[in-house]
Enzyme design. Sequence first.
Site, PDB file in Angstrom:
ATOM      1  N   LYS A   1      -6.081  -1.125   5.167  1.00  0.00           N
ATOM      2  CA  LYS A   1      -4.903  -0.499   4.549  1.00  0.00           C
ATOM      3  C   LYS A   1      -5.013  -0.400   3.023  1.00  0.00           C
ATOM      4  CE  LYS A   1      -1.638  -1.795   8.236  1.00  0.00           C
ATOM      5  NZ  LYS A   1      -2.371  -2.708   9.120  1.00  0.00           N
TER       6      LYS A   1
ATOM      7  N   LYS B   1      -4.694  -8.329   0.210  1.00  0.00           N
ATOM      8  CA  LYS B   1      -4.384  -7.921   1.583  1.00  0.00           C
ATOM      9  C   LYS B   1      -5.027  -8.855   2.597  1.00  0.00           C
ATOM     10  CE  LYS B   1      -2.406  -5.185   4.481  1.00  0.00           C
ATOM     11  NZ  LYS B   1      -2.257  -6.387   5.345  1.00  0.00           N
TER      12      LYS B   1
ATOM     13  N   SER C   1      -6.771  -5.303   9.038  1.00  0.00           N
ATOM     14  CA  SER C   1      -5.774  -4.622   8.205  1.00  0.00           C
ATOM     15  C   SER C   1      -6.146  -4.519   6.730  1.00  0.00           C
ATOM     16  CB  SER C   1      -4.416  -5.320   8.340  1.00  0.00           C
ATOM     17  OG  SER C   1      -3.800  -4.970   9.549  1.00  0.00           O
TER      18      SER C   1
ATOM     19  N   SER D   1       2.188  -5.442   6.440  1.00  0.00           N
ATOM     20  CA  SER D   1       1.022  -4.849   7.116  1.00  0.00           C
ATOM     21  C   SER D   1       1.416  -4.098   8.377  1.00  0.00           C
ATOM     22  CB  SER D   1      -0.010  -5.928   7.448  1.00  0.00           C
ATOM     23  OG  SER D   1      -1.260  -5.355   7.766  1.00  0.00           O
TER      24      SER D   1
END
Length: 275
Positions: free
Chosen positions: A72, A242, A69, A127
């Site tokens: 992203k 993140k 993720s 997320s």
Amino acid sequence: MRNIFKYIIYIILITLFFANTSVYANDIERPNADFNSIELHSDYLLLMEKNSGDILYEKNGFAKMYPASTTKILTAILVLENCYLNEIVTVSQSSISAVPPTYSISGLQAGEKLRIEDLLYILLIPSSNDVANLLAEHTSGSIPAFADLMNKKAKEIGLKGSHFTNPSGVHDDELYTTAYDLALLARYAMNNEKFMEIVKTPSYTIPSTETHLEEDRTYHNSNLLLSHDNPEYFYEYTTGIKTGFTDQAGDCLVSSAKNERYRIHFSMPKRWLPR
């Protein structure tokens, strides 16, 4: 060690003030941390100083790996650069249905209307993979078209070891990157004020919609380094960015920390927590 990231950043920041240093690019002093004395469990790791782009430490930093993720980050930047925050987006069923079982979703309902700004918070804080798909559809018309945009942007930023096939980081053998590329991406993204604001936010409550009348949907940041409720992991200098996880990638983290003088981007994909 329960939190290898927190420990490394602590060592670096202490070293910045107390160790012997030498002058390097942009008149910033290079930290003289002894990484050999730290037990590192991450398979891939790279530490970059933001202003100069200097690499302070790396371990397999240029090797191919899966980003999960942390993908992203690029998705959010493309949305911020191609859309207005007050644009209204209608949640599509296709964006929800495209998420494989076991992957996280936001709980939004098809037909709901939300602003781009709210969707970006849901994308980056908990997320949500359905929101990644939704934003890709809205920005480029389809997920494949958005993936093309991702790869074009990656080249523009200077990412040379990366290839993207979807906006969420759902595993695909052809979606890959390197720790160095993720650090470059983080360096670029953290120049965007809205992105910086979102990724350092511990939690976010979205407003009511015509479909969901209660303002009771609060999303909490998956980055525990930002969480005061988790003193075991909380680190006061953290400014983002993140997390990610898939079975193939392992635990992933792209993070940043700064004090009054230094800004550090820390790209530690795959198994950043001690095994």
